[in-house]
Every structure is written in C-alpha cells, then in structure tokens.
Scaffold this motif. Structure first.
Motif, PDB file in Angstrom:
ATOM      1  N   ILE A 186      57.682  43.548  50.290  1.00 29.62           N
ATOM      2  CA  ILE A 186      56.468  43.222  51.044  1.00 29.62           C
ATOM      3  C   ILE A 186      55.210  43.266  50.185  1.00 29.62           C
ATOM      4  CG2 ILE A 186      57.442  44.035  53.203  1.00 29.62           C
ATOM      5  CD1 ILE A 186      55.593  46.505  52.917  1.00 29.62           C
ATOM      6  N   HIS A 187      55.313  43.782  48.959  1.00 29.39           N
ATOM      7  CA  HIS A 187      54.142  43.918  48.098  1.00 29.39           C
ATOM      8  C   HIS A 187      54.054  42.730  47.147  1.00 29.39           C
ATOM      9  CE1 HIS A 187      53.521  47.923  49.618  1.00 29.39           C
ATOM     10  NE2 HIS A 187      54.794  48.190  49.394  1.00 29.39           N
ATOM     11  N   PRO A 188      52.839  42.226  46.911  1.00 28.08           N
ATOM     12  CA  PRO A 188      52.683  41.096  45.990  1.00 28.08           C
ATOM     13  C   PRO A 188      52.928  41.538  44.546  1.00 28.08           C
ATOM     14  CG  PRO A 188      50.548  41.866  46.712  1.00 28.08           C
ATOM     15  CD  PRO A 188      51.580  42.619  47.501  1.00 28.08           C
ATOM     16  N   GLY A 189      53.258  40.594  43.709  1.00 27.49           N
ATOM     17  CA  GLY A 189      53.474  40.898  42.296  1.00 27.49           C
ATOM     18  C   GLY A 189      52.166  41.280  41.616  1.00 27.49           C
ATOM     19  N   VAL A 194      46.465  37.939  41.830  1.00 24.38           N
ATOM     20  CA  VAL A 194      46.028  36.562  42.027  1.00 24.38           C
ATOM     21  C   VAL A 194      46.489  35.639  40.901  1.00 24.38           C
ATOM     22  CG1 VAL A 194      44.029  35.087  42.372  1.00 24.38           C
ATOM     23  CG2 VAL A 194      44.027  37.386  43.277  1.00 24.38           C
ATOM     24  N   GLY A 195      46.400  36.096  39.671  1.00 25.42           N
ATOM     25  CA  GLY A 195      46.703  35.258  38.517  1.00 25.42           C
ATOM     26  C   GLY A 195      45.462  35.063  37.669  1.00 25.42           C
TER      27      GLY A 195
END
Length: 68
Positions: free
Chosen positions: A5-8, A28-29
C-alpha cells in the motif's frame, strides 16, 4: 506496516532553471523547479527591499544604536 500500500521511495534528481542539480529521495520521481537555494535572492544575499514610503529607513533610524 501493510505490504503493497506504500508508494515506492526512490532516488530522484532535482533540476533548477539556474542549472543546479542535486539528488534526493522522493515518491514522485525527477523534478524540475524554477528557483532553488542556489539562486534564490533571500539565500544568496541579493534580496532587495522595495520601500516607497520610507518605512525601512524610519525603522532603522528608530532602532539604530546610538553612539555613546
């Protein structure tokens, strides 16, 4: 923590319009910004105070240290 559930959280490059580039970590990148601490007037000491009514001078005169 729950899995999936956690973003990279990865390494990204921040690029400024002045040409400065540095690395950080984000979800975000890569980012492109207009102004950074290398070119911002406040951090470089090139900030200009626009005073049309004399408020800054009045403040400096009022709180200036008097010679003894």
């Amino acid at each position: 923590m729950k899995k999936g559930i956690h973003p990279g959280y990865r390494t990204a490059w921040i690029s400024c319009a002045c040409g400065a580039r540095f690395s950080t970590r984000t979800t975000v990148g890569d980012l492109k910004v207009d102004i950074c601490s290398s070119c911002h007037p406040f951090f470089t000491g090139m900030q200009k105070i626009v005073d049309t009514e004399g408020r800054v001078e009045r403040f400096k005169k009022k709180y200036a240290k008097k010679a003894t």
